[in-house]
Design a protein around this motif. Structure first.
Motif, short mmCIF file in Angstrom:
data_model
loop_
_atom_site.label_atom_id
_atom_site.label_comp_id
_atom_site.label_asym_id
_atom_site.label_seq_id
_atom_site.Cartn_x
_atom_site.Cartn_y
_atom_site.Cartn_z
N CYS A 285 10.08 13.22 5.58
CA CYS A 285 8.83 12.59 5.15
C CYS A 285 8.82 12.33 3.66
O CYS A 285 8.40 11.26 3.18
CB CYS A 285 7.64 13.46 5.54
SG CYS A 285 7.30 13.50 7.32
N LYS B 135 -1.29 15.44 10.79
CA LYS B 135 -0.04 14.74 10.59
C LYS B 135 0.20 14.46 9.10
O LYS B 135 -0.69 14.58 8.27
CB LYS B 135 -0.02 13.43 11.37
CG LYS B 135 -0.23 13.58 12.87
CD LYS B 135 0.91 14.35 13.52
CE LYS B 135 0.73 14.45 15.03
NZ LYS B 135 1.84 15.17 15.68
N LYS C 198 0.74 12.17 5.86
CA LYS C 198 0.19 10.89 5.42
C LYS C 198 0.47 10.69 3.94
O LYS C 198 0.34 11.64 3.15
CB LYS C 198 -1.33 10.81 5.67
CG LYS C 198 -1.92 9.47 5.29
CD LYS C 198 -1.37 8.33 6.13
CE LYS C 198 -1.93 6.98 5.74
NZ LYS C 198 -1.36 5.88 6.52
N ASN D 139 -0.40 17.81 5.95
CA ASN D 139 -1.32 18.14 7.04
C ASN D 139 -2.69 17.55 6.69
O ASN D 139 -3.55 18.22 6.15
CB ASN D 139 -1.39 19.65 7.22
CG ASN D 139 -2.17 20.04 8.46
OD1 ASN D 139 -2.59 19.20 9.26
ND2 ASN D 139 -2.38 21.34 8.62
N PRO E 49 -7.07 14.87 16.21
CA PRO E 49 -5.80 14.96 16.95
C PRO E 49 -5.94 14.42 18.37
O PRO E 49 -6.97 14.65 19.03
CB PRO E 49 -5.49 16.45 16.94
CG PRO E 49 -6.23 16.98 15.77
CD PRO E 49 -7.47 16.16 15.63
N ASP F 161 4.70 6.66 8.46
CA ASP F 161 3.76 7.64 9.00
C ASP F 161 3.76 7.67 10.52
O ASP F 161 2.81 8.19 11.11
CB ASP F 161 2.33 7.37 8.50
CG ASP F 161 2.27 7.27 6.99
OD1 ASP F 161 3.10 7.90 6.32
OD2 ASP F 161 1.39 6.53 6.50
N ASN F 162 4.78 7.09 11.15
CA ASN F 162 4.93 7.09 12.60
C ASN F 162 3.87 6.28 13.34
O ASN F 162 4.11 5.83 14.46
CB ASN F 162 4.92 8.53 13.15
CG ASN F 162 6.13 9.31 12.71
OD1 ASN F 162 7.23 8.76 12.61
ND2 ASN F 162 5.94 10.60 12.44
#
Length: 443
Positions: A13, A49, A51, A96, A127, A193-194
């Motif tokens: 990341c 997640k 970011k 997170n 989530p 960031d998927n």
């Protein structure tokens, strides 16, 4: 094992965060402070997640980050984002993200002379959140280019992460329903960031056939979103050094002609009446002292029918205070016997008829008669009961003719039937304004 996976994920990341502002940069030949790639104003994240927010720029002296107006560093209850120093402060990130990170972030670029402020609104979802539709974060605007220019389009959206082998979310560029192709065209798919995916359409040297409308199609399972972007050819506009706006000139000429024609028609129909109305409602300082408004002078040889009709109209219809004087051979005597009456009158009307001229209605005799009464001056009006002769040409020693003398003096020809109203308007224009006090109290 889990620790190794976590460490590897964090490293990947961070590497991605560091590389974001070094890839797909604008082509620029300027040293001025500017963004080096597209800068979205809207970003999305999933709670729990990774970011990162970016402000990719060049030529700055400092970058300051703010959240809801508060400068970095932030307390944990305001934002968990921290600056990634290896990116020269262009990137802030958090491993997170949580609901408290939601808000309005601002990147402020500064150098010695300029300031650039770039706002970013961050939305954070719980989530397991699944977006109903792709949420677009950036789409290029329409582009105008010349042949041979470098052109690029970018489209990006926040989509649901798909874990199915036979389905995936994607962003593609289409031209007329197909993926554009050519030696000068390339398409680069990007992801960060998927959950945020995008696509670049890059044309290194644009050709004539490349000018068209392109469509960014964002596809997720069961959802398709399309946005059209047009690349149009630049058309130079050449200024004419000596422009002659013929259409405008013609239009203005027509409008001016219509205005003038309308004015002439209105003036011909109502101009004389309007002048009389204005005169009747004016105030003349030298009007009040006169004993008589109108003095009517006629010859003893004339038929008194017209004279009495004239007197009756002026007194009854127009409320003038009138006086009649009948003189024998007054033309030959030059009106010497009525000088006092003339002095006490605002206006003087003399009547000329063939009888007055002893039936000698010629240019020569009329000229002589008008010269005899010319001394009455500006207050005088002459009414002729017959049309003036036009065939004879009589001149005096200085070249004055009957026509020039008539134009110089107030000479009005008596008209009957259709032109009678015009006669009375012409006559009233030569007479004083109507006495309002006399009209209201004709004692």
């Amino acid at each position: 094992m889990l620790l190794k996976i976590l460490i590897l994920s964090i490293v990947l990341c961070l590497v991605f965060a560091e590389d974001y502002c070094t890839s797909h940069l604008f082509k620029t030949h300027s040293d001025l402070m500017q963004f080096t790639k597209e800068a979205p104003n809207l970003q999305y994240a999933i709670s729990g997640k990774f970011k990162a927010l970016h402000c990719c720029a060049f030529g700055y002296r400092s970058i300051e980050w703010l959240k809801d107006g508060v400068p970095h560093p932030w307390p944990g209850n305001l934002s968990t984002f921290i600056i990634y120093p290896n990116s020269a402060n262009q990137t802030i990130y958090t491993h997170n993200v949580n609901g408290g990170d939601k808000g309005n972030y601002t990147c402020v670029l500064k150098n010695d002379t300029d300031i650039i402020i770039h706002p970013i609104q961050l939305e954070v979802f719980e989530p397991g959140f699944t977006p109903d539709d792709p949420k677009i974060t950036y789409v290029s605007k329409d582009v105008t280019a010349r042949i041979g220019n470098y052109v690029r389009l970018f489209c990006e959206a926040f989509v649901d992460k798909v874990n199915l082998p036979d389905a995936e979310s994607q962003v593609v560029w289409l031209k007329n329903g197909s993926i554009p192709s050519g030696n000068n065209i390339r398409i680069d798919a990007v992801s960060r960031d998927n959950f945020t995916i995008g696509s670049y359409l890059i044309i290194d040297s644009i050709n004539e056939e490349d000018f068209d409308t392109y469509t960014c199609r964002i596809t997720t399972p069961g959802k398709v979103e399309t946005i059209a972007v047009t690349i149009s050819k630049y058309t130079p506009y050449y200024l004419n050094p000596n422009p002659v706006p013929l259409k405008n000139i013609l239009l203005l000429t027509i409008i001016a002609s219509l205005i003038i024609l309308t004015f002439l028609i209105l003036y011909k129909s109502f101009g004389l009446a309007a002048r009389v109305y204005i005169k009747d409602h004016s105030i003349l300082e030298d009007y009040v002292p006169y004993i008589t408004d109108v003095l009517i002078v006629y010859s003893s040889d004339d038929d008194e029918t017209f004279v009495f009709m004239l007197m009756n109209v002026l007194t009854t219809n127009f409320h003038y205070n009138c006086k009649m004087i009948k003189l024998p051979n007054y033309i030959e005597n030059k009106c010497a016997s009525i000088e006092e009456d003339i002095t006490n009158s605002y206006a003087v009307i003399t009547v000329l008829s063939p009888t007055t001229m002893q039936e000698n209605w010629t240019a020569k005799s009329l000229y002589a008669a008008l010269k005899n009464i010319e001394h009455l001056g500006r207050k005088h009006t002459c009414i002729v009961l017959k049309e003036l002769p036009k065939c004879e040409m009589v001149k005096n020693s200085i070249g004055e003719t009957l026509e020039t003398l008539v134009n110089k003096m107030n000479v009005i020809q008596w008209r009957r039937r259709q032109e009678e109203s015009k006669f009375w308007l012409n006559l009233r224009l030569k007479l004083p304004p109507i006495r309002r006090s006399y009209c209201n109290n004709p004692s």
